[in-house]
Design a protein around this motif. Structure first.
Motif, short mmCIF file in Angstrom:
data_model
loop_
_atom_site.label_atom_id
_atom_site.label_comp_id
_atom_site.label_asym_id
_atom_site.label_seq_id
_atom_site.Cartn_x
_atom_site.Cartn_y
_atom_site.Cartn_z
N MET A 1 0.76 -1.23 0.01
CA MET A 1 -0.06 -0.14 0.12
C MET A 1 0.73 1.30 -0.14
SD MET A 1 -2.96 -1.14 2.89
CE MET A 1 -3.77 -2.62 2.21
N LEU A 2 1.97 1.19 0.80
CA LEU A 2 2.85 2.23 0.63
C LEU A 2 3.42 2.62 -0.75
CD1 LEU A 2 4.94 1.83 3.97
CD2 LEU A 2 3.10 3.50 3.74
N GLU A 3 3.67 1.37 -1.48
CA GLU A 3 4.03 1.82 -2.68
C GLU A 3 3.08 2.53 -3.70
OE1 GLU A 3 5.56 -1.71 -4.70
OE2 GLU A 3 6.94 -2.18 -2.90
N GLN A 4 2.00 2.08 -3.22
CA GLN A 4 0.63 2.63 -4.19
C GLN A 4 0.14 3.95 -3.73
OE1 GLN A 4 -1.04 -1.77 -4.23
NE2 GLN A 4 -2.32 -0.16 -3.28
N GLY A 5 0.50 4.38 -2.52
CA GLY A 5 0.33 5.60 -2.00
C GLY A 5 -0.90 5.57 -1.06
N GLY A 6 -1.51 4.41 -0.62
CA GLY A 6 -2.54 4.28 0.19
C GLY A 6 -3.21 2.68 0.10
N GLY A 7 -4.03 2.82 1.29
CA GLY A 7 -4.96 1.54 1.30
C GLY A 7 -5.70 1.61 2.52
N HIS A 8 -6.15 0.37 2.84
CA HIS A 8 -7.27 0.10 4.08
C HIS A 8 -7.04 -1.14 4.71
CE1 HIS A 8 -11.56 0.29 5.70
NE2 HIS A 8 -10.86 0.59 6.70
N VAL A 9 -6.88 -1.19 6.04
CA VAL A 9 -6.61 -2.59 6.59
C VAL A 9 -8.10 -2.58 7.67
CG1 VAL A 9 -5.50 -3.95 8.19
CG2 VAL A 9 -4.34 -2.72 6.46
N VAL A 10 -8.80 -3.65 7.68
CA VAL A 10 -10.01 -3.71 8.40
C VAL A 10 -9.78 -5.12 9.24
CG1 VAL A 10 -12.42 -4.14 8.97
CG2 VAL A 10 -11.62 -2.62 6.86
#
Length: 234
Positions: free
Chosen positions: A116-125
């Motif tokens: 996600m850091l490589e992509q610039g974002g994300g979400h963990v649930v």
């Protein structure tokens, strides 16, 4: 490019329903569990493995990136629940619960966050439990709050650690949900544990997951889906 969700514990119950829910949103999904079967849906990649093995978490994320090119969401649904008096827990019980609930969480989440850091974002649930905050005298299960309570705390810590880098962390904290874990003859008694007077349905949990998915201003949240248990009452 379609977004991609990774779901652990995906072969049945909440996990299988979560896979279906993300597919309805148009996500491609990487589904993993020990007993996962190949899917006839080209938008679902099944990756079998025991999440308690740290190598599995890395393999799941790497397989998802190889197949679909990215990872936008990780749903940490896999979990082990062992209910028994505290003094009766064995070393095997401890290793099993900690292996899935904590070691598995750390391994796959580390790999997902790196992507996600490589992509610039994300979400963990992460799926936890209201037992982490409100125990029931008639159902001793100390390893649940020991591990799932830690995941609640880690959710908040990671939300702050990564807030400025575009990754949100949230948790869903259910009460007792109608899954294969509970035989139907126990439903009436289990319903009585909730102030609202019923057990949770799988859809209650998937609705909460999807709410958090779409709530871009929400991070560090422990969303209780427990029929009022965490508020008090019965």
């Amino acid at each position: 490019m379609s977004k991609v969700a990774v779901v652990t514990g995906a072969s049945q119950g909440i996990g299988a329903a979560t896979v279906a829910a993300y597919r309805k949103l148009g996500y491609r999904v990487v589904a993993t569990s020990r007993s996962i079967e190949p899917s006839g849906d080209p938008g679902v990649l099944a990756v079998p493995g025991d999440i308690a093995d740290p190598a599995v978490g890395a393999r799941v994320i790497d397989a998802g990136r190889a197949e679909f090119g990215r990872v936008d969401t990780l749903v940490n649904n896999a979990g082990v629940f062992v209910a028994k008096p505290f003094t009766e827990y064995t070393g095997e019980d401890f290793d099993r619960v900690v292996g899935v609930n904590l070691r598995g969480f750390v391994a796959i989440t580390q790999r997902a966050v790196a992507a996600m850091l490589e992509q610039g974002g994300g979400h963990v649930v992460t799926i936890t439990t209201t037992l982490a905050e409100r125990s029931t005298a008639g159902a001793p299960a100390a390893l649940a709050p020991l591990t799932k309570g830690g995941l609640n705390s880690a959710t908040k810590a990671l939300a702050i650690e990564y807030a400025a880098r575009g990754i949100r962390f949230n948790a869903v904290s259910p009460g007792v949900v109608k899954t294969g874990m509970h035989p139907p003859e126990t439903y009436d008694a289990l319903a009585g544990l909730h102030p609202i007077g019923r057990m949770g349905e799988i859809g209650d949990v998937t609705d909460a997951i999807l709410y958090l998915e779409n709530a871009s201003f929400v991070t560090g949240e422990i969303l209780h889906v427990d029929g009022g248990q965490s508020a008090g009452g019965r």
